[in-house]
Write an enzyme that holds these catalytic residues in place. Structure first.
Site, short mmCIF file in Angstrom:
data_model
loop_
_atom_site.label_atom_id
_atom_site.label_comp_id
_atom_site.label_asym_id
_atom_site.label_seq_id
_atom_site.Cartn_x
_atom_site.Cartn_y
_atom_site.Cartn_z
N ASP A 57 -11.40 -3.37 -2.50
CA ASP A 57 -9.85 -3.06 -1.96
C ASP A 57 -9.27 -2.38 -0.59
O ASP A 57 -10.21 -1.26 0.02
CB ASP A 57 -9.05 -2.99 -2.82
N ASP A 58 -9.35 -2.90 0.16
CA ASP A 58 -7.89 -2.10 1.18
C ASP A 58 -9.11 -2.36 2.53
O ASP A 58 -8.00 -1.91 3.25
CB ASP A 58 -8.14 -0.44 0.96
N HIS A 108 -5.55 -8.97 -0.87
CA HIS A 108 -4.75 -7.67 -1.38
C HIS A 108 -3.04 -8.17 -1.01
O HIS A 108 -2.80 -6.54 0.14
CB HIS A 108 -5.42 -6.41 -1.15
N HIS A 112 -0.20 -4.02 1.70
CA HIS A 112 -0.48 -3.14 1.03
C HIS A 112 0.68 -3.15 -0.27
O HIS A 112 1.01 -1.84 -0.16
CB HIS A 112 -1.31 -1.77 1.03
N HIS A 199 -13.26 1.09 -3.73
CA HIS A 199 -12.58 1.11 -2.18
C HIS A 199 -13.71 1.15 -0.81
O HIS A 199 -14.44 2.09 -0.97
CB HIS A 199 -11.56 1.64 -2.05
ZN LIG Z 1 -5.07 -1.51 -2.60
#
Ligand SMILES: [Zn+2]
Length: 232
Positions: A57-58, A108, A112, A199
């Site tokens: 993620d991210d 995502h 965020h 991440h």
């Molecule tokens: Zn995240």
């Protein structure tokens, strides 16, 4: 006397054929067993014990994501990346690379954002905007979303034709720069059909993820994209 001799001869031939076929069948079976047990002994583990999905993620992160992609490519492993629209806009080349190398790209949100009771419309707009950014780069429709902090409204599934992908193993990689701490949490918890949350914006995560790939592949796990676990 002659008749008796013929019968004895026929019986001898029958016994010989029976013994020969028993020997051949028995030997074949034994040969197969030897082959399979020697493969298990050589490798020292059982094959095909399950499949797991690595999800990141991210990102994309300008440095660590590329490093991770290099390591995954070397190992022939496909993963799933839930990117923010903001970062996708900043690094379209990395998004393009993920897609070309066979990874699955999910949404995502743009910034965020966490879905709360008061921001449903903004959250929805962020999903749409991020889908458009990814689609412009890859030409592919985005179907999967990792909602930040796991907050989701099921109605989006019919409204936007988007589906949430949560996780079953969380090594808390964002709060530890200790690689063995991250890998041990994953290796200790993992089971067939797990979705692992990580991440791709930390060096420790990249190192840990690649170690996990090596260890779990040696145990007999296969790495797949998250959709293959959800729709199996
Ligand atoms: Zn995240």
């Amino acid at each position: 006397m002659g008749k008796e001799k013929r019968l004895t001869g026929m019986l001898a031939i029958f016994l010989f054929v029976a013994a020969l076929s028993f020997f051949v069948i028995g030997n074949g079976k034994e040969a197969r067993q030897t082959t399979s047990s020697s493969v298990a002994e050589q490798d020292g583990h059982n094959k095909d014990i399950g499949k797991v999905a690595l999800t990141f993620d991210d990102g994309p992160h300008p440095f660590y994501t590329e490093q991770l992609l290099d390591g995954l490519k070397e190992r022939g492993v496909k993963a799933t990346f839930f990117v923010t629209g903001e970062n996708a806009q900043l690094h379209p080349d990395i998004i393009e690379r993920m897609d070309k190398e066979g990874h699955l790209i999910g949404n995502h949100t743009y910034s965020h954002i966490q879905l709360t009771t008061g921001n449903r419309e903004q959250f929805r707009e962020e999903l749409i905007k991020t889908n458009e950014i990814i689609m412009e780069i890859t030409g592919k429709e985005v179907i999967y979303v990792r909602p930040p902090y796991g907050s989701w409204d099921k109605k989006f599934e019919t409204e936007l034709n988007m589906f949430p992908v949560l996780w079953s193993v969380d090594p808390l990689d964002w709060c530890s720069s200790n690689v063995s701490c991250i890998t041990n949490r994953i290796i200790g918890d993992v089971e067939d059909s797990d979705i692992i949350l990580m991440h791709d914006c930390y060096e420790s995560t990249v190192t840990a993820a690649l170690q996990v790939v090596d260890e779990l592949m040696a145990e007999g796990y296969t790495f797949v994209t998250a959709d293959e676990i959800l729709f199996d």
